[in-house]
Scaffold this active site. Structure first.
Site, short mmCIF file in Angstrom:
data_model
loop_
_atom_site.label_atom_id
_atom_site.label_comp_id
_atom_site.label_asym_id
_atom_site.label_seq_id
_atom_site.Cartn_x
_atom_site.Cartn_y
_atom_site.Cartn_z
N LYS A 126 0.88 -1.49 0.01
CA LYS A 126 0.10 0.01 -0.09
C LYS A 126 1.04 1.20 -0.16
O LYS A 126 0.51 2.20 -0.86
CB LYS A 126 -0.90 0.01 1.25
CG LYS A 126 -1.95 -1.28 1.32
CD LYS A 126 -2.82 -1.22 2.36
CE LYS A 126 -2.11 -1.21 3.88
NZ LYS A 126 -1.15 -2.40 4.18
N ARG A 163 -9.68 1.15 8.19
CA ARG A 163 -9.15 -0.28 8.46
C ARG A 163 -10.29 -1.11 9.34
O ARG A 163 -9.88 -2.03 9.64
CB ARG A 163 -8.03 -0.15 9.47
CG ARG A 163 -6.79 -0.47 8.95
CD ARG A 163 -5.75 -0.20 10.05
NE ARG A 163 -4.83 -0.96 10.04
CZ ARG A 163 -3.54 -0.74 9.19
NH1 ARG A 163 -3.72 0.48 8.74
NH2 ARG A 163 -2.75 -1.53 9.30
N ARG A 174 11.70 -5.91 4.56
CA ARG A 174 11.41 -4.25 4.53
C ARG A 174 12.59 -3.34 5.41
O ARG A 174 12.78 -3.63 6.33
CB ARG A 174 10.12 -4.12 5.01
CG ARG A 174 10.08 -2.49 5.12
CD ARG A 174 8.41 -2.28 5.01
NE ARG A 174 7.79 -2.71 6.22
CZ ARG A 174 6.32 -2.58 6.40
NH1 ARG A 174 5.58 -1.95 5.28
NH2 ARG A 174 5.89 -3.28 7.38
N ARG A 203 11.23 -1.72 10.87
CA ARG A 203 10.15 -1.42 11.72
C ARG A 203 9.90 -2.23 12.67
O ARG A 203 9.95 -3.54 12.51
CB ARG A 203 8.92 -1.56 10.82
CG ARG A 203 8.26 0.19 10.61
CD ARG A 203 7.36 0.02 9.60
NE ARG A 203 6.21 -0.38 10.06
CZ ARG A 203 4.97 -0.51 9.33
NH1 ARG A 203 4.86 0.16 8.24
NH2 ARG A 203 3.97 -1.11 9.65
N ARG A 240 -0.68 -9.26 13.08
CA ARG A 240 -1.29 -7.97 12.21
C ARG A 240 -2.15 -8.85 11.07
O ARG A 240 -3.00 -8.31 10.46
CB ARG A 240 -0.25 -7.29 11.63
CG ARG A 240 0.50 -6.30 12.45
CD ARG A 240 1.88 -5.69 12.30
NE ARG A 240 1.54 -4.97 11.07
CZ ARG A 240 3.00 -4.78 10.31
NH1 ARG A 240 4.24 -5.23 10.54
NH2 ARG A 240 2.82 -4.22 9.23
P1 AP5 Z 1 4.95 -1.79 1.87
O1 AP5 Z 1 4.58 -0.75 0.78
O2 AP5 Z 1 5.50 -1.17 3.19
O3 AP5 Z 1 3.54 -2.29 2.43
P2 AP5 Z 1 2.10 -1.85 2.97
O4 AP5 Z 1 1.09 -2.55 2.50
O5 AP5 Z 1 2.19 -0.40 3.37
O6 AP5 Z 1 2.53 -2.62 4.47
P3 AP5 Z 1 2.38 -2.11 6.02
O7 AP5 Z 1 2.98 -2.79 6.91
O8 AP5 Z 1 2.82 -0.55 5.97
O9 AP5 Z 1 0.98 -2.26 6.27
P4 AP5 Z 1 0.14 -2.00 7.49
O10 AP5 Z 1 -1.19 -1.81 7.21
O11 AP5 Z 1 0.39 -3.16 8.61
O12 AP5 Z 1 0.92 -0.79 8.51
P5 AP5 Z 1 0.47 0.54 8.84
O13 AP5 Z 1 1.91 1.49 8.74
O14 AP5 Z 1 -0.62 1.15 7.90
O15 AP5 Z 1 5.68 -3.00 1.34
C1 AP5 Z 1 6.09 -4.09 2.39
C2 AP5 Z 1 7.63 -4.37 1.68
O16 AP5 Z 1 7.37 -5.43 0.58
C3 AP5 Z 1 8.55 -3.45 1.50
O17 AP5 Z 1 9.62 -3.84 1.83
C4 AP5 Z 1 8.24 -3.13 -0.07
O18 AP5 Z 1 9.47 -2.75 -0.54
C5 AP5 Z 1 8.04 -4.33 -0.54
N1 AP5 Z 1 7.03 -4.52 -1.81
C6 AP5 Z 1 6.00 -3.86 -1.99
N2 AP5 Z 1 5.50 -4.07 -3.10
C7 AP5 Z 1 6.39 -5.20 -3.47
C8 AP5 Z 1 5.96 -5.92 -4.75
N3 AP5 Z 1 5.11 -5.68 -5.84
N4 AP5 Z 1 6.93 -7.02 -4.99
C9 AP5 Z 1 7.81 -7.25 -3.86
N5 AP5 Z 1 8.09 -6.71 -3.01
C10 AP5 Z 1 7.26 -5.50 -2.51
O19 AP5 Z 1 -0.02 0.41 10.20
C11 AP5 Z 1 0.85 0.03 11.17
C12 AP5 Z 1 0.32 -0.08 12.68
O20 AP5 Z 1 -0.43 1.38 12.83
C13 AP5 Z 1 -1.31 -0.92 12.58
O21 AP5 Z 1 -0.69 -2.16 12.87
C14 AP5 Z 1 -2.04 -0.19 13.61
O22 AP5 Z 1 -1.66 -0.62 14.88
C15 AP5 Z 1 -1.79 0.98 13.37
N6 AP5 Z 1 -2.81 1.96 12.37
C16 AP5 Z 1 -2.43 2.34 11.32
N7 AP5 Z 1 -3.55 2.64 10.57
C17 AP5 Z 1 -4.61 2.44 11.58
C18 AP5 Z 1 -6.10 2.66 11.61
N8 AP5 Z 1 -6.73 3.26 10.45
N9 AP5 Z 1 -6.89 2.24 12.62
C19 AP5 Z 1 -6.35 1.63 13.66
N10 AP5 Z 1 -5.00 1.36 13.75
C20 AP5 Z 1 -3.98 1.70 12.70
MG MG Z 2 2.74 1.10 4.72
#
Ligand code: AP5
Ligand code: MG
Length: 214
Positions: free
Chosen positions: A13, A88, A127, A160, A171
């Site tokens: 994402k 989410r 990552r 991270r 997660r």
């Molecule tokens: P990346 O682009 O970083 O993936 P992502 O989908 O952004 O993954 P996240 O871990 O950021 O998602 P998340 O939803 O768990 O975390 P968030 O920060 O939102 O890609 C991942 C890896 O794969 C990278 O190394 C990249 O290079 C590689 N990659 C990407 N595309 C690829 C491809 N096509 N092929 C190969 N490799 C690839 O949330 C973190 C925490 O915050 C949550 O757990 C929660 O506690 C809190 N939080 C955030 N938002 C909310 C909300 N709305 N409500 C409640 N809690 C929340």
């Molecule tokens: Mg992300």
């Protein structure tokens, strides 16, 4: 253009949202990045959010919804935005829908990046995230041309804290129980578009661009 990104943790994402934001000149609003920057700066919100994030749990809706609504009311979000990591939960999606309706507005697309659980742990373990600008890399799939430093801003890259394998599994469980239901929510509103997130980063971006330009 008002877009939300759906998909499991590690689906890509953030990777895609940064590119779409640059292409369409709209802000990339990531709730995860906002929480992480609050943690880094030692704010009250950061302290509260960290307790949940480190366990792989969602931060409660009451700490999340108002934060996003305030961000959407800022000037740079008037012409559009890409929301990454919000909504989410169904209550978050309903709160967003209501707030937009009150402003006579609506979302254009919900883009779901589909990646099976088996691929996720690999992605998370490799990552690396920039401590400065938040850009994301992968040691194997998407390495930084500057090694352990960010290509964009030159700051060091780090792992991270919620990318430990056991936290990633939690997660994923939370994603399936609380976030996956949003796929049907947006399907019913006819704005859901799905892409195959197992393809190369550039191909996923091309598939998303084709949807947005249709
Ligand atoms: P990346 O682009 O970083 O993936 P992502 O989908 O952004 O993954 P996240 O871990 O950021 O998602 P998340 O939803 O768990 O975390 P968030 O920060 O939102 O890609 C991942 C890896 O794969 C990278 O190394 C990249 O290079 C590689 N990659 C990407 N595309 C690829 C491809 N096509 N092929 C190969 N490799 C690839 O949330 C973190 C925490 O915050 C949550 O757990 C929660 O506690 C809190 N939080 C955030 N938002 C909310 C909300 N709305 N409500 C409640 N809690 C929340
Ligand atoms: Mg992300």
């Amino acid at each position: 253009m008002k877009i939300i990104m759906l998909g499991a943790p590690g689906a890509g994402k953030g990777t895609q949202a940064i590119r779409i934001a640059a292409e369409y000149q709209i802000p990339h609003i990531s709730t995860g990045d906002i929480f992480r920057s609050n943690i880094k700066n030692g704010t009250e919100l950061g302290k509260k959010a960290r307790a949940y994030m480190d366990q792989g749990l969602l931060v409660p809706d009451e700490l999340t919804v108002d934060l996003v609504m305030d961000r959407l009311d800022q000037d740079d979000a008037k012409k559009g935005y890409i929301l990454d990591g919000f909504p989410r939960t169904i209550p978050q999606a309903k709160a967003l829908e209501k707030a937009l309706q009150e402003r006579g507005d609506k979302l254009d697309y919900a883009i779901d990046i589909e990646v099976p659980d088996e691929n996720i742990v690999d992605r998370m373990s490799g990552r690396r995230a920039c401590t400065g600008c938040g850009a994301t890399y992968h040691i194997k799939f998407q390495p930084s041309a500057k090694g352990a430093l960010c290509e964009i801003c030159g700051e060091p890259l780090s792992i991270r804290e919620d990318d430990l394998p056991e936290t990633v599994q939690k997660r994923l469980d939370v994603y399936h129980s609380q976030t996956q239901p949003l796929i049907d929510f947006y399907k019913e509103r006819d704005i859901l578009r799905s892409v195959d997130g197992t393809k190369h980063v550039d191909e996923v971006f091309a598939d998303i661009s084709a949807i947005l330009e249709a």
